[in-house]
Design an enzyme around this catalytic site. Structure first.
Site, short mmCIF file in Angstrom:
data_model
loop_
_atom_site.label_atom_id
_atom_site.label_comp_id
_atom_site.label_asym_id
_atom_site.label_seq_id
_atom_site.Cartn_x
_atom_site.Cartn_y
_atom_site.Cartn_z
CD1 TRP A 1 -0.99 2.30 2.39
CD2 TRP A 1 -2.36 2.15 0.63
NE1 TRP A 1 -1.61 3.52 2.23
CE2 TRP A 1 -2.45 3.45 1.16
CE3 TRP A 1 -3.13 1.82 -0.51
CZ2 TRP A 1 -3.29 4.43 0.62
CZ3 TRP A 1 -3.97 2.79 -1.05
CH2 TRP A 1 -4.04 4.08 -0.49
CG HIS B 1 3.71 -8.48 0.35
ND1 HIS B 1 3.52 -7.73 -0.79
CD2 HIS B 1 3.22 -7.71 1.36
CE1 HIS B 1 2.93 -6.59 -0.48
NE2 HIS B 1 2.74 -6.55 0.82
N1 STX Z 1 -2.27 -4.99 1.92
C1 STX Z 1 -0.98 -4.91 1.42
C2 STX Z 1 -0.09 -4.05 2.27
O1 STX Z 1 0.06 -2.90 1.99
C3 STX Z 1 -3.22 -5.71 1.10
C4 STX Z 1 0.48 -4.62 3.44
N2 STX Z 1 0.38 -5.83 3.77
N3 STX Z 1 0.98 -5.96 4.97
C5 STX Z 1 1.48 -4.83 5.32
O2 STX Z 1 1.19 -3.97 4.37
C6 STX Z 1 2.22 -4.53 6.60
C7 STX Z 1 3.11 -5.70 6.93
C8 STX Z 1 3.05 -3.31 6.46
C9 STX Z 1 1.24 -4.30 7.68
#
Ligand code: STX
Length: 320
Positions: free
Chosen positions: A116, A299
């Site tokens: 994000w 990710h």
């Molecule tokens: N959300 C993707 C994102 O931005 C769909 C994201 N996923 N996990 C995180 O950010 C953190 C580990 C930073 C909380």
């Protein structure tokens, strides 16, 4: 190997009033006379953490971190009834960044964001290209319908069936064929705490189980905090239900506004949350992009293969 820079404490921090009753926590670390960089956390709703400070050489960077509206140390926190999601949108956050930049008397800054945070970085850079010296992005995410459906409507569930079953647990059987982002909206705002709290834990748990190539107990634990999970799930769900207030494909369509701004993208090959196709699409839309695909990463920003590439990028861009 480039590991984290040593843990440091802010030399200055504060709360900035950004409107609609929101106070945004910000902090500065590193060298007050260094090159300005702003770190944009993920989620939305994830908040920034002390480890995020360690992505930048503290001798060469003036490192700005903040917690986006409604999460982390910003108030009111979206786990509480006082928080108002209607005044929490992408464009409020872009405006908050400008307010913070002016408050800190910074002319231009490097914009660093993962997941994000990369979405917000692109939205900010396309709105204020003259304020953006470079972009460093990780796990690129542009909130197109196909990206949201991949993660929340079944795609990634093919790779993590046992985690997906837990995501489906709070969803009434009769509603399992509907758009699950819409169903979760109803669950997360159900007046019964037993309903909204278990939905929040299931929503956040799905993400914590899919963030990394290998399971990480520290992430599973952090995402199981009831307050964190409730704010994280409500904020993410609100942004995704509204398509981030973008027209479909807007961030890639408008990527030409970033031409001339150096852009480095670090992307995990096995990123299940934000698959590599979006990073690839960004490179097609912004041909100068330096795209680094890490062969054995998921990710998260601190995947063992991803972290050195991110630090190498900020080192190369630090100058001096
Ligand atoms: N959300 C993707 C994102 O931005 C769909 C994201 N996923 N996990 C995180 O950010 C953190 C580990 C930073 C909380």
């Amino acid at each position: 190997m480039n590991g984290f820079y040593p843990e440091i404490e802010p030399y200055r921090h504060g709360m900035l009033s950004v409107g609609e009753g929101n106070e945004v926590y910000w902090e500065e670390c590193g060298n007050p006379n260094g090159k300005p960089v702003v770190f944009l956390h993920g989620g939305p709703g994830g908040g920034s953490s002390a480890k995020n400070r360690c992505l930048f050489d503290p001798a060469r960077y003036r490192i700005v971190l903040f917690d986006q509206r409604g999460c982390g140390r910003s108030t009111p926190h979206c786990s509480t009834p006082e928080a108002d999601l209607a005044s929490n949108t992408t464009w409020h956050l872009v405006a908050d960044m400008e307010r913070l930049r002016e408050h800190l008397e910074i002319d231009r800054w490097q914009v660093f964001g993962g997941s994000w945070g990369s979405t917000l970085a692109l939205a900010y850079g396309e709105t204020h290209p003259e304020r953006t010296s470079e972009l460093v992005l990780r796990g690129v995410f542009t909130l197109r319908k196909a990206e949201l459906d991949w993660f929340y409507n079944g795609g990634a569930g093919n790779l993590f069936p046992e985690a997906w079953a837990r995501f489906l647990e709070p969803v009434p059987v009769a509603r399992r064929g509907e758009d699950l982002i819409a169903v979760y909206h109803d669950l997360l705002h159900d007046p019964d705490p037993a309903v909204h709290q278990s939905a929040a834990l299931a929503w956040s748990g799905w993400e914590s189980r899919t963030l990394t190539l290998r399971p990480r107990q520290d992430l599973l634990d952090a995402f199981s905090s009831p307050e964190f999970a409730l704010a994280f799930a409500r904020i993410e769900n609100h942004y995704f239900r509204n398509g981030g207030w973008f027209e479909e494909g807007q961030l890639l369509r408008d990527a030409g506004k970033l031409s001339g701004i150096p852009c480095v993208v670090v992307q995990g090959r096995y990123d299940v949350v934000t698959p590599a196709k979006t990073a690839w699409d960004l490179k097609q839309a912004l041909p100068g992009t330096e795209l680094i695909i890490v062969g054995d990463s998921g990710h998260s920003f601190d995947e063992p293969g991803t972290l050195p590439e991110l630090i190498s990028a900020t080192d190369r861009l630090a100058g001096g």
